[in-house]
Motif scaffolding. Sequence first.
Motif, PDB file in Angstrom:
ATOM      1  N   ASN A 140      -6.306  -0.287   0.910  1.00 18.30           N
ATOM      2  CA  ASN A 140      -6.033  -1.368  -0.025  1.00 18.30           C
ATOM      3  C   ASN A 140      -7.269  -2.241  -0.237  1.00 18.30           C
ATOM      4  O   ASN A 140      -7.623  -2.576  -1.372  1.00 18.30           O
TER       5      ASN A 140
ATOM      6  N   GLY B 257      -0.563  -4.099  -8.336  1.00 22.86           N
ATOM      7  CA  GLY B 257       0.603  -3.250  -8.108  1.00 22.86           C
ATOM      8  C   GLY B 257       0.244  -1.776  -8.139  1.00 22.86           C
ATOM      9  O   GLY B 257       0.741  -0.986  -7.316  1.00 22.86           O
ATOM     10  N   LEU B 258      -0.641  -1.398  -9.048  1.00 21.67           N
ATOM     11  CA  LEU B 258      -1.090  -0.009  -9.122  1.00 21.67           C
ATOM     12  C   LEU B 258      -1.881   0.370  -7.871  1.00 21.67           C
ATOM     13  O   LEU B 258      -1.703   1.462  -7.310  1.00 21.67           O
TER      14      LEU B 258
ATOM     15  N   LEU C   1      -1.604  -0.986  -4.872  1.00 25.49           N
ATOM     16  CA  LEU C   1      -0.657  -0.899  -3.748  1.00 25.49           C
ATOM     17  C   LEU C   1       0.100   0.425  -3.764  1.00 25.49           C
ATOM     18  O   LEU C   1       0.335   1.025  -2.708  1.00 25.49           O
ATOM     19  N   THR C   2       0.475   0.875  -4.945  1.00 26.74           N
ATOM     20  CA  THR C   2       1.181   2.156  -5.053  1.00 26.74           C
ATOM     21  C   THR C   2       0.298   3.313  -4.586  1.00 26.74           C
ATOM     22  O   THR C   2       0.729   4.184  -3.814  1.00 26.74           O
ATOM     23  N   CYS C   3      -0.952   3.317  -5.042  1.00 24.62           N
ATOM     24  CA  CYS C   3      -1.881   4.389  -4.650  1.00 24.62           C
ATOM     25  C   CYS C   3      -2.153   4.361  -3.148  1.00 24.62           C
ATOM     26  O   CYS C   3      -2.162   5.412  -2.493  1.00 24.62           O
TER      27      CYS C   3
ATOM     28  N   PHE D 197      -0.298   3.131  -0.785  1.00 23.77           N
ATOM     29  CA  PHE D 197       0.899   3.521  -0.041  1.00 23.77           C
ATOM     30  C   PHE D 197       1.008   5.044   0.020  1.00 23.77           C
ATOM     31  O   PHE D 197       1.294   5.617   1.082  1.00 23.77           O
ATOM     32  N   CYS D 198       0.757   5.709  -1.099  1.00 21.09           N
ATOM     33  CA  CYS D 198       0.826   7.177  -1.122  1.00 21.09           C
ATOM     34  C   CYS D 198      -0.237   7.800  -0.219  1.00 21.09           C
ATOM     35  O   CYS D 198       0.038   8.766   0.513  1.00 21.09           O
TER      36      CYS D 198
END
Length: 338
Positions: A120, A155-156, A158-160, A162-163
């Motif tokens: 992050n 938000g984008l 955080l999504t990446c 997390f994956c």
Amino acid sequence: MTSHNMTWISYPSKSQPFNSPEEIEAVITSQNIISRVMHCYIALFVPTGLIAGICILIIFIKNHLQKKRASLDLLLLHFTISNIIMIFFSFTVITRPDYLTATHLACSLLSFFFNLGYFNSQYVFILTLLTLLLERFPPSTALCKATQRPILCVGLVLTCTFCLSLTEAVLVGTDNYHLEVHCQLDPLFAWPEYEIVKFIFGFGIPSLLQILCFTVLWAKEAPAEAPSLQQHIRTYPAVYAISVTMFICRLFYNVMILFRTALKLHRSIGTTKNELVMNIAEIVLFCESCASLGVILFFHKPCKDEVLRVIQRCRRKTPANNHLEIPEAAPAHQSGSQ
């Protein structure tokens, strides 16, 4: 994906018995060095990083409540939170030269949340560089409009992240969750693919994007109305200083990660010296988080202005306290003066 049997691997300092006095002496020397490095980090960098991080949070939140909102400040706020989380995870090095003892499952969970902060902070900083680049070379495209919506960009990211962290958790290994092991934030018993994926997505790709941003910044001619390159760098010195610090510290760490992967592929546990350098690289990574927060506090303009304002207030109060007037005592009345 082929499962790997990693039960054979162990730390050189934990592989008993030692066959010669030289090996024992090497272990003792290594443990003394890593213990001193750890104490220096805990005593100097951790307090500095946490104090700087808390001050940055207070300043950014205060400015946000006063409607002084800027895309760059929101991204740096997110970057600050990620680095504070990294500092908290760094408390796992307090046990050095020993290691935490945990089950495979607990160590995998610890690694997952650590990687979440690691990826992050890296990607939100790349987003920060991209925002500054588009500020100097403003295109009339959807990309420019997207960077003007930092919450969507965060938000984008955080999504990446997390994956990627979930992928790394799988690559730690899915067997023997009940067994107790010596645990690092990047587990020694993880599959070799763990380190390879971490190097590619946690350092390789972000570094290429970072180099690309700097290449465009230096090589491309800016519009006539844009400020000069020197003025642009002087306006945002914190971001560019962090960029250099982050690259150097993470390069050292990721090189050691790849070296550890090479040992795994050759089914070797390495030497005590290899273990020492890997531990030092881990602490250097955490030092980078602390240093980045200090740079933001003292070189990012909104934070620097607030720090100077507080210092000026303290200077005004100090002379006022030093020049308190002492009331004169009333003259004593002499008897029989009339």
